[in-house]
Write a protein that holds these residues in place. Structure first.
Motif, PDB file in Angstrom:
ATOM      1  N   LEU A   1      -2.368  -1.263  -3.344  1.00 22.18           N
ATOM      2  CA  LEU A   1      -3.368  -0.431  -3.610  1.00 22.18           C
ATOM      3  C   LEU A   1      -2.474   1.326  -3.532  1.00 22.18           C
ATOM      4  N   SER A   2      -3.645   1.802  -4.271  1.00 23.02           N
ATOM      5  CA  SER A   2      -3.728   3.561  -3.994  1.00 23.02           C
ATOM      6  C   SER A   2      -4.163   3.822  -3.404  1.00 23.02           C
TER       7      SER A   2
ATOM      8  N   ILE B   1       0.684  -0.822   0.238  1.00 26.84           N
ATOM      9  CA  ILE B   1       0.252   0.037  -0.239  1.00 26.84           C
ATOM     10  C   ILE B   1       0.520   1.602  -0.289  1.00 26.84           C
ATOM     11  N   THR B   2       0.372   2.325  -0.882  1.00 24.86           N
ATOM     12  CA  THR B   2       1.704   3.355  -0.538  1.00 24.86           C
ATOM     13  C   THR B   2       1.282   4.375   0.698  1.00 24.86           C
ATOM     14  N   PRO B   3       2.113   4.677   0.388  1.00 26.37           N
ATOM     15  CA  PRO B   3       1.885   6.057   2.006  1.00 26.37           C
ATOM     16  C   PRO B   3       1.153   5.850   2.273  1.00 26.37           C
ATOM     17  N   GLU B   4       0.744   7.260   0.953  1.00 22.46           N
ATOM     18  CA  GLU B   4      -0.669   8.028   1.643  1.00 22.46           C
ATOM     19  C   GLU B   4      -1.692   7.607   1.400  1.00 22.46           C
ATOM     20  N   ALA B   5      -1.824   6.143   0.296  1.00 22.32           N
ATOM     21  CA  ALA B   5      -3.332   5.270   1.805  1.00 22.32           C
ATOM     22  C   ALA B   5      -3.427   4.751   2.144  1.00 22.32           C
TER      23      ALA B   5
ATOM     24  N   LEU C   1      -9.035  -8.088   0.494  1.00 23.98           N
ATOM     25  CA  LEU C   1     -10.090  -8.544  -0.996  1.00 23.98           C
ATOM     26  C   LEU C   1      -9.213  -7.488  -1.697  1.00 23.98           C
ATOM     27  N   TYR C   2      -9.685  -6.550  -1.954  1.00 24.60           N
ATOM     28  CA  TYR C   2      -9.617  -5.610  -2.831  1.00 24.60           C
ATOM     29  C   TYR C   2      -8.861  -6.050  -3.759  1.00 24.60           C
ATOM     30  N   ALA C   3      -7.357  -5.322  -3.383  1.00 21.49           N
ATOM     31  CA  ALA C   3      -5.850  -6.216  -4.030  1.00 21.49           C
ATOM     32  C   ALA C   3      -6.172  -7.001  -4.739  1.00 21.49           C
TER      33      ALA C   3
END
Length: 325
Positions: A179-180, A143-147, A171-173
């Motif tokens: 993940l963004s 997951i990105t730091p922003e996310a 689940l979404y990934a």
């Protein structure tokens, strides 16, 4: 978690989800106990004499017994004093809420030689992004730091919310494993009031005509089919978690109230209706259809607007049928 050497353990604190999670870990640490009704007993706010009877009972089938006490309260201190004088062979797990420093039960746990005490508190806000990233990394999802920061801002740090958010994100990934910020917002936000959400709400409540109108409006506003499918997936994944709570005995209102971020108040009647129309099995089937639709829209040359419309109206038709049964 290893089985503790002390026969009595007190878990307490404001994070009820963490108290329950650690209690379950301790139960599972005694191999075979949870699956054997002769070795496992679960009590809810019992009388002191009932706790003593269970704690001192022998295991008919051999092996160590586990007694798990939910909602442990101050009157049990008397029974705990007795058990400290006569330590049981069983593992006794006391799960309590937030106990003040003057609590007799807490003082016994903190000072008793034969008792362990563990406070359960929410994760501090500054540590939440790191915790979210670590848990996702354990599931092979980046997951990105922003996310991670945005997700942390929308959670309280309690174990229940944190575990729920991580499950949704994993689940979404899916197969992409990344993940963004856009992904996190799509899956965790309850952003009511958009045409995409209107189309999803109409579809999942069985309003076929309303879903078709909202879908057309969304396309006119420039919403992409993938964006619509993501809105659908986000709502289905939240419904999946709420449906799991209902399968455990929670009402639709209670299951909805536990969702984080919370459901926008204007959408609450719609979400409660969805929960009645989409039980556990049905919502999982709808989720599989949505994930397949997202993949198809991204990778094939089919007319994706028409395909997205077919998926949403198919779900709307299914919900309408369910509402009539």
């Amino acid at each position: 978690m290893r089985s503790p050497s002390a026969p009595l353990v007190l878990l307490h604190g404001p994070d009820a989800g963490l108290v329950a999670a650690r209690g379950l870990e301790l139960v599972r640490a005694v191999e075979g106990a949870a699956s054997d009704p002769f070795r496992y007993a679960e009590l809810a706010n019992p009388e002191p004499e009932d706790l003593l009877a269970e704690a001192l009972a022998g295991a008919l089938t051999g092996g160590r017994r586990v007694v798990r006490v939910r909602d442990a309260r101050e009157p049990l201190a008397k029974a705990v004093e007795t058990l400290l004088k006569t330590p049981p062979e069983a593992l006794v797990i006391l799960e309590a809420g937030e106990l003040p420093g003057k609590s007799r039960l807490r003082r016994l746990a903190e000072t008793g030689a034969g008792m362990a005490c563990l406070g359960c508190y929410p994760v501090e806000p500054a540590r939440l992004p790191q915790m979210i990233s670590a848990r996702l990394r354990a599931e092979a999802v980046a997951i990105t730091p922003e996310a991670a920061a945005w997700t942390a801002q929308n959670l309280s740090g309690e174990e229940g919310q944190l575990a729920q958010a991580v499950e949704l994100l994993v689940l979404y990934a899916g197969a992409e494993k990344t993940l963004s910020l856009e992904d996190a917002r799509a899956i965790l936000a309850d952003g009511g009031g958009t045409s995409a959400v209107d189309a999803v709400d109409a579809a999942l409540t069985g309003d076929v005509e309303g879903a078709d109108r909202a879908l057309a409006r969304a396309y006119e506003e420039g919403v992409s089919p993938v964006g619509l499918i993501r809105a659908l997936l986000g709502e289905l994944m939240r419904l999946r978690l709420a449906s799991a709570r209902m399968a455990e005995g929670a009402s639709a209102a209670e299951a909805m109230a536990a969702l984080r971020p919370p459901v926008f108040f204007k959408r609450q009647p719609l979400v409660q209706k969805m929960l009645r129309l989409w039980p556990w099995t049905a919502v999982n089937e709808a989720l599989a259809a949505g994930l397949a639709a997202e993949k198809a829209c991204k990778t094939s040359h089919i007319p994706d607007q028409d395909f997205c419309r077919q998926v949403l109206l198919g779900l709307a038709s299914r919900a309408r049928t369910a509402s009539r049964n």
